[in-house]
Motif scaffolding. Structure first.
Motif, PDB file in Angstrom:
ATOM      1  N   THR A 168       0.833  -1.207   0.000  1.00 22.87           N
ATOM      2  CA  THR A 168       0.000   0.000   0.000  1.00 22.87           C
ATOM      3  C   THR A 168       0.863   1.250   0.000  1.00 22.87           C
ATOM      4  O   THR A 168       0.562   2.232  -0.690  1.00 22.87           O
ATOM      5  CB  THR A 168      -0.955   0.014   1.206  1.00 22.87           C
ATOM      6  OG1 THR A 168      -1.729  -1.193   1.195  1.00 22.87           O
ATOM      7  CG2 THR A 168      -1.891   1.201   1.158  1.00 22.87           C
ATOM      8  N   THR A 169       1.952   1.227   0.759  1.00 27.62           N
ATOM      9  CA  THR A 169       2.900   2.346   0.741  1.00 27.62           C
ATOM     10  C   THR A 169       3.431   2.561  -0.668  1.00 27.62           C
ATOM     11  O   THR A 169       3.470   3.698  -1.172  1.00 27.62           O
ATOM     12  CB  THR A 169       4.078   2.073   1.702  1.00 27.62           C
ATOM     13  OG1 THR A 169       3.573   1.945   3.035  1.00 27.62           O
ATOM     14  CG2 THR A 169       5.098   3.196   1.652  1.00 27.62           C
ATOM     15  N   GLN A 170       3.808   1.475  -1.317  1.00 28.47           N
ATOM     16  CA  GLN A 170       4.336   1.582  -2.671  1.00 28.47           C
ATOM     17  C   GLN A 170       3.275   2.067  -3.652  1.00 28.47           C
ATOM     18  O   GLN A 170       3.562   2.868  -4.552  1.00 28.47           O
ATOM     19  CB  GLN A 170       4.899   0.224  -3.112  1.00 28.47           C
ATOM     20  CG  GLN A 170       6.132  -0.202  -2.309  1.00 28.47           C
ATOM     21  CD  GLN A 170       6.585  -1.625  -2.623  1.00 28.47           C
ATOM     22  OE1 GLN A 170       5.779  -2.526  -2.836  1.00 28.47           O
ATOM     23  NE2 GLN A 170       7.896  -1.833  -2.632  1.00 28.47           N
ATOM     24  N   LYS A 171       2.035   1.590  -3.467  1.00 30.39           N
ATOM     25  CA  LYS A 171       0.938   1.992  -4.353  1.00 30.39           C
ATOM     26  C   LYS A 171       0.633   3.482  -4.218  1.00 30.39           C
ATOM     27  O   LYS A 171       0.437   4.192  -5.213  1.00 30.39           O
ATOM     28  CB  LYS A 171      -0.311   1.164  -4.045  1.00 30.39           C
ATOM     29  CG  LYS A 171      -1.506   1.499  -4.927  1.00 30.39           C
ATOM     30  CD  LYS A 171      -2.592   0.438  -4.817  1.00 30.39           C
ATOM     31  CE  LYS A 171      -3.183   0.376  -3.429  1.00 30.39           C
ATOM     32  NZ  LYS A 171      -4.339  -0.566  -3.374  1.00 30.39           N
ATOM     33  N   LEU A 172       0.616   3.990  -2.986  1.00 28.03           N
ATOM     34  CA  LEU A 172       0.330   5.400  -2.759  1.00 28.03           C
ATOM     35  C   LEU A 172       1.466   6.280  -3.273  1.00 28.03           C
ATOM     36  O   LEU A 172       1.229   7.339  -3.873  1.00 28.03           O
ATOM     37  CB  LEU A 172       0.094   5.657  -1.269  1.00 28.03           C
ATOM     38  CG  LEU A 172      -1.218   5.127  -0.698  1.00 28.03           C
ATOM     39  CD1 LEU A 172      -1.225   5.210   0.825  1.00 28.03           C
ATOM     40  CD2 LEU A 172      -2.407   5.904  -1.269  1.00 28.03           C
ATOM     41  N   ARG A 173       2.692   5.840  -3.044  1.00 30.02           N
ATOM     42  CA  ARG A 173       3.845   6.594  -3.561  1.00 30.02           C
ATOM     43  C   ARG A 173       3.800   6.666  -5.081  1.00 30.02           C
ATOM     44  O   ARG A 173       4.008   7.731  -5.675  1.00 30.02           O
ATOM     45  CB  ARG A 173       5.146   5.936  -3.088  1.00 30.02           C
ATOM     46  CG  ARG A 173       6.416   6.619  -3.615  1.00 30.02           C
ATOM     47  CD  ARG A 173       7.652   5.799  -3.277  1.00 30.02           C
ATOM     48  NE  ARG A 173       8.832   6.341  -3.941  1.00 30.02           N
ATOM     49  CZ  ARG A 173       9.728   7.134  -3.371  1.00 30.02           C
ATOM     50  NH1 ARG A 173       9.591   7.482  -2.112  1.00 30.02           N
ATOM     51  NH2 ARG A 173      10.771   7.584  -4.044  1.00 30.02           N
ATOM     52  N   GLN A 174       3.506   5.534  -5.719  1.00 33.03           N
ATOM     53  CA  GLN A 174       3.461   5.496  -7.178  1.00 33.03           C
ATOM     54  C   GLN A 174       2.324   6.349  -7.716  1.00 33.03           C
ATOM     55  O   GLN A 174       2.472   7.036  -8.735  1.00 33.03           O
ATOM     56  CB  GLN A 174       3.312   4.053  -7.668  1.00 33.03           C
ATOM     57  CG  GLN A 174       3.554   3.892  -9.168  1.00 33.03           C
ATOM     58  CD  GLN A 174       4.970   4.263  -9.571  1.00 33.03           C
ATOM     59  OE1 GLN A 174       5.930   3.753  -9.022  1.00 33.03           O
ATOM     60  NE2 GLN A 174       5.106   5.176 -10.524  1.00 33.03           N
ATOM     61  N   ALA A 175       1.181   6.339  -7.022  1.00 36.13           N
ATOM     62  CA  ALA A 175       0.039   7.151  -7.458  1.00 36.13           C
ATOM     63  C   ALA A 175       0.389   8.630  -7.441  1.00 36.13           C
ATOM     64  O   ALA A 175       0.007   9.391  -8.348  1.00 36.13           O
ATOM     65  CB  ALA A 175      -1.172   6.876  -6.557  1.00 36.13           C
ATOM     66  N   LEU A 176       1.121   9.047  -6.403  1.00 38.41           N
ATOM     67  CA  LEU A 176       1.532  10.447  -6.316  1.00 38.41           C
ATOM     68  C   LEU A 176       2.552  10.771  -7.401  1.00 38.41           C
ATOM     69  O   LEU A 176       2.432  11.788  -8.105  1.00 38.41           O
ATOM     70  CB  LEU A 176       2.114  10.726  -4.930  1.00 38.41           C
ATOM     71  CG  LEU A 176       2.529  12.178  -4.653  1.00 38.41           C
ATOM     72  CD1 LEU A 176       1.340  13.125  -4.785  1.00 38.41           C
ATOM     73  CD2 LEU A 176       3.157  12.304  -3.276  1.00 38.41           C
TER      74      LEU A 176
END
Length: 332
Positions: free
Chosen positions: A305-313
């Motif tokens: 989830t951390t990686q997903k949110l970072r990538q989304a930003l």
């Protein structure tokens, strides 16, 4: 590759406040600023700054991310430090003009152009320990930067400190240099004594922030972070991550978190923790250190989830995903 934040463009935008008015913007050498040795800032820390970024897109366009939020916080910091009120329209134009001048120097992703507006009190009066500076200097400095973590973002080790504070409680929401200086001693001691990367300040058991970033806990579909108050910095990246989490259908809980709850949740499978900030974006936390014991967060690695949110930003910043919230301003 140069160390993050140590390379600067040869010129910066500058304006001065004297006789109750701001001067016209000038573009001058970044090598020095004119300042009297008795300047208020050098003795009484009347200083605040911002950190934001400009990004290069595939179409060659250069875009500044969430400039309005940084300008609002810059205005607020200046007001709370009793510095002269900034002219937000002028500062916005200073940012766009100086970035436009060096548009060809904006790196390709994951690099960016780091933008550092700075406001300092300049009145030459060492007798004003209890009075504000009536004059000031405001400049916008540029630094082309690469990825903050050149070898990839490894999970951080955080020391939970329940006795100290990052800064005075009423100063927390001000982005002022003194706040960072006051946290340096404890951070350096934590690195030396327990090999911590950062301190998570938790005065009286209340989880707040680290020396240079906001803290976020992710438990399943819920993102938990401290509710905004005057004791800690109201991060623009924090706000962006919470908005993107809501876009993904996650539950966003802005509330106080105790150290006891934090350690209890950290032991659960799948739990993630991260630090958010302009430079590091969203960085995973793998270990908490508390009362000479170590507590692994989830599996101790960067969580999905951390990686997903970072990538989304990053995708929005880099022009890889639609800018649904109108966060980007194209440099003219």
């Amino acid at each position: 590759m140069a160390v993050f934040g140590t390379v600067f463009m040869p010129e910066m935008a500058i304006t001065t406040f004297e006789n109750d008015t701001w001067s016209e913007t000038k573009f001058v050498s970044s090598e020095s600023i004119p300042m009297h040795p008795g300047a208020h800032v050098l003795h009484y820390s009347s200083t605040c700054f911002e950190g934001l970024k400009a990004f290069r897109h595939d179409d060659g366009g250069i875009y500044v991310f969430r400039m309005d939020q940084n300008l609002n916080r810059f205005e607020q910091s200046s007001q709370l430090l009793n510095l002269p009120a900034i002219d937000k329209a002028q500062v916005e134009q200073m940012i766009l003009s100086i970035v436009g001048q060096y548009a060809s120097d904006v790196p390709e992703p994951p690099g960016s152009m780091y933008i550092r507006p700075t406001h300092v009190g300049t009145e030459a009066s060492i007798g004003k320990a209890a009075a504000p500076s009536l004059t000031s200097l405001l400049y916008v400095l540029l630094s082309p930067v690469g990825d903050y973590f050149t070898g990839g973002a490894k999970p951080l080790r955080l020391l939970l400190d329940e006795t100290g504070m990052r800064c005075a409680p009423h100063m927390g929401m001000i982005k002022s240099g003194g706040n960072y200086a006051s946290a340096l001693g404890p951070i350096l001691a934590a690195r030396s004594e327990v090999q911590a990367d950062q301190i998570l300040f938790c005065p009286n058991g209340d989880v707040q922030e680290t020396g240079a970033a906001n803290f976020i806990l992710i438990d399943g579909n819920e993102v938990i972070t401290k509710t905004l108050d005057s004791s800690f910095l109201h991060g623009v990246t924090r706000s962006s991550i919470l908005t993107l989490a809501a876009d993904l259908g996650m539950t966003v809980s802005e509330r106080n978190i105790s150290v006891d709850e934090l350690l209890e949740r950290a032991a659960k499978p799948g739990v993630e923790a991260a630090l958010s900030g302009t430079a590091a974006v969203l960085t995973p936390v793998g270990t908490f250190i508390h009362n000479d014991k170590e507590y692994q967060v989830g599996n101790g690695e960067a969580g999905p989830t951390t990686q997903k949110l970072r990538q989304a930003l990053n995708d929005i910043q880099w022009g890889k995903a639609p800018d649904k919230h109108n966060w980007l301003v194209k440099v003219k």
